[in-house]
Design an enzyme around this catalytic site. Structure first.
Site, short mmCIF file in Angstrom:
data_model
loop_
_atom_site.label_atom_id
_atom_site.label_comp_id
_atom_site.label_asym_id
_atom_site.label_seq_id
_atom_site.Cartn_x
_atom_site.Cartn_y
_atom_site.Cartn_z
N HIS A 50 5.75 -0.76 -2.79
CA HIS A 50 5.30 -0.06 -4.00
C HIS A 50 5.38 1.45 -3.86
CE1 HIS A 50 2.82 -3.82 -5.45
NE2 HIS A 50 4.11 -3.93 -5.69
N ASP A 73 -0.42 4.22 1.14
CA ASP A 73 -1.26 5.17 1.86
C ASP A 73 -0.71 5.65 3.20
OD1 ASP A 73 -1.69 2.93 3.53
OD2 ASP A 73 -3.59 2.43 2.54
N CYS A 95 14.84 14.68 -13.68
CA CYS A 95 16.02 14.99 -12.87
C CYS A 95 16.02 14.21 -11.55
CB CYS A 95 16.11 16.50 -12.60
SG CYS A 95 14.79 17.15 -11.55
N CYS A 143 10.39 14.09 -9.83
CA CYS A 143 10.48 14.39 -11.26
C CYS A 143 11.09 13.19 -11.98
CB CYS A 143 11.33 15.63 -11.48
SG CYS A 143 11.70 15.88 -13.24
N THR A 162 -4.34 -9.14 0.85
CA THR A 162 -3.79 -9.06 -0.52
C THR A 162 -4.28 -10.24 -1.36
OG1 THR A 162 -1.79 -8.99 -1.91
CG2 THR A 162 -1.57 -10.14 0.21
N ASN A 206 -8.06 -12.87 5.21
CA ASN A 206 -8.71 -12.39 3.99
C ASN A 206 -10.12 -13.00 3.93
OD1 ASN A 206 -9.34 -11.82 1.19
ND2 ASN A 206 -7.14 -11.73 0.77
N CYS A 244 12.63 21.75 -14.32
CA CYS A 244 13.49 21.29 -15.43
C CYS A 244 12.66 20.89 -16.65
CB CYS A 244 14.36 20.11 -14.96
SG CYS A 244 13.52 18.51 -15.00
N ASN A 258 0.83 -1.20 0.00
CA ASN A 258 0.00 0.00 0.00
C ASN A 258 0.87 1.25 0.00
OD1 ASN A 258 -2.01 -1.86 0.20
ND2 ASN A 258 -2.40 -1.55 2.38
P1 OAD Z 1 -6.25 -6.33 -4.40
O1 OAD Z 1 -7.32 -5.33 -4.66
O2 OAD Z 1 -5.76 -7.11 -5.55
O3 OAD Z 1 -6.72 -7.37 -3.29
C1 OAD Z 1 -7.29 -6.95 -2.09
C2 OAD Z 1 -7.52 -8.18 -1.24
O4 OAD Z 1 -7.99 -7.77 0.03
C3 OAD Z 1 -8.52 -9.18 -1.80
O5 OAD Z 1 -7.98 -10.50 -1.72
C4 OAD Z 1 -9.73 -9.03 -0.87
O6 OAD Z 1 -10.44 -10.26 -0.69
C5 OAD Z 1 -9.04 -8.63 0.43
N1 OAD Z 1 -9.88 -7.86 1.38
C6 OAD Z 1 -10.91 -7.03 1.12
N2 OAD Z 1 -11.38 -6.48 2.26
C7 OAD Z 1 -10.63 -6.98 3.28
C8 OAD Z 1 -10.62 -6.80 4.69
N3 OAD Z 1 -11.49 -5.98 5.31
N4 OAD Z 1 -9.69 -7.48 5.42
C9 OAD Z 1 -8.81 -8.33 4.82
N5 OAD Z 1 -8.77 -8.52 3.48
C10 OAD Z 1 -9.66 -7.86 2.71
O7 OAD Z 1 -5.04 -5.53 -3.66
P2 OAD Z 1 -3.52 -5.93 -3.54
O8 OAD Z 1 -3.34 -7.38 -3.35
O9 OAD Z 1 -2.92 -5.01 -2.55
O10 OAD Z 1 0.05 -2.41 -7.46
O11 OAD Z 1 -2.97 -5.53 -4.97
C11 OAD Z 1 -1.61 -5.69 -5.25
C12 OAD Z 1 -1.15 -4.61 -6.19
O12 OAD Z 1 -1.98 -4.59 -7.35
C13 OAD Z 1 -1.27 -3.21 -5.65
O13 OAD Z 1 -0.21 -2.83 -4.82
C14 OAD Z 1 -1.29 -2.39 -6.90
C15 OAD Z 1 -2.28 -3.21 -7.70
O14 OAD Z 1 -2.26 -3.09 -9.05
C16 OAD Z 1 0.44 -1.56 -8.38
O15 OAD Z 1 -0.28 -0.69 -8.81
C17 OAD Z 1 1.86 -1.78 -8.83
#
Ligand code: OAD
Length: 249
Positions: free
Chosen positions: A120, A105, A131, A128, A189, A214, A151, A103
């Protein structure tokens, strides 16, 4: 979620000498930040390759900046939720060494976690592309996109787009800990984006236990996961912290 499952998580935590967590968008969902995948996900609304690839950003930075500002509106007002707080408490109790987060955030740090690897990047920082200089937040004028550096280069938030490398130090530290931890909590995730998704697999190969928190199954579930806690991070993690605190009294 049964009490016995939470007990098992607490036993694993108590047994472990080095526990790390890998977190994703799901841990911030309860703070009001949309996830990427799933019905309400950001990638349902925006095509990933058109909005999250570095080549797309270079081709049409104003369009991508529009999406980034939408994301930012969620992030700016978000506060840590009980899931973030519970991970910070586990660290303070000496039971969690490191959070590796996908994340951008900043909510783990706001909740009090001190050892955080931003795999990430972080949307608060701006840089930028030409530069490499860091840029102040005021350099972004929503009425005049894309923001540009003195720049002339394009300004981009210091977050990783598809097609970009993971920050070197973050990558090294995350995989070093994956090799030597004996427990990894994989929280919120979908575990489909490499190389972050490989962290639990590497940890498993090196002998660690894998616990997932999850509401949904992921490609790790049933393959490398030892304990699947199906439910929300904001409910499950604080329950584990309460149980561990009770055990200490
Ligand atoms: P995803 O949106 O792919 O997955 C979110 C996960 O959180 C899912 O498996 C949901 O089931 C789970 N979830 C939802 N609510 C929840 C809760 N209250 N408690 C626990 N789990 C919950 O997000 P990421 O796996 O973070 O990268 O995505 C990975 C990367 O893909 C991100 O960092 C981003 C994205 O594209 C880039 O942009 C490079």
């Amino acid at each position: 979620m049964s009490e016995a499952d939470i007990e098992r998580l607490c036993d694993f935590l108590a047994d472990s000498k080095c526990t790390i967590a890998l977190t994703g968008a799901g841990i911030s969902a309860e703070s009001g930040i949309p996830t990427f995948r799933g019905v309400q996900g950001l990638w349902e609304k925006y095509d990933v390759m058109e909005f999250a690839h570095i080549d797309a950003f270079r081709r049409n930075p104003a369009k991508v900046w529009g999406m980034l500002l939408e994301m930012d509106r969620h992030v700016v007002n978000a506060r840590p939720n009980p899931g973030h707080v519970a991970l910070a408490q586990l660290e303070a109790m000496g039971l969690l060494r490191l959070v590796v987060t996908q994340n951008i955030d900043n909510l783990h740090q706001t909740a009090g976690s001190r050892e955080v690897v931003e795999f990430h990047g972080n949307s608060k920082r701006l840089r930028c592309l030409e530069c490499g200089e860091m840029q102040p937040p005021e350099s972004v004028d929503p009425e005049n996109l894309p923001p540009r550096c003195a720049c002339g280069g394009l300004i981009k938030p210091d977050v990783i787009f598809f097609g970009e490398a993971i920050p070197w130090a973050a990558n090294v530290k995350a995989f070093e800990y994956a090799q030597r931890c004996d427990l990894i909590l994989v929280v919120g995730t979908s575990a489909v984006v490499a190389p972050a998704s490989e962290i639990p697999v590497v940890a498993k190969r090196a002998g660690a236990r894998i616990v997932e928190v999850n509401p949904e199954e992921t490609p790790l579930t049933g393959r490398v996961t030892d304990l699947m806690l199906r439910g929300s991070a904001g409910e499950i993690l604080p329950r584990a912290v309460r149980m561990l605190m009770d055990r200490r009294h």
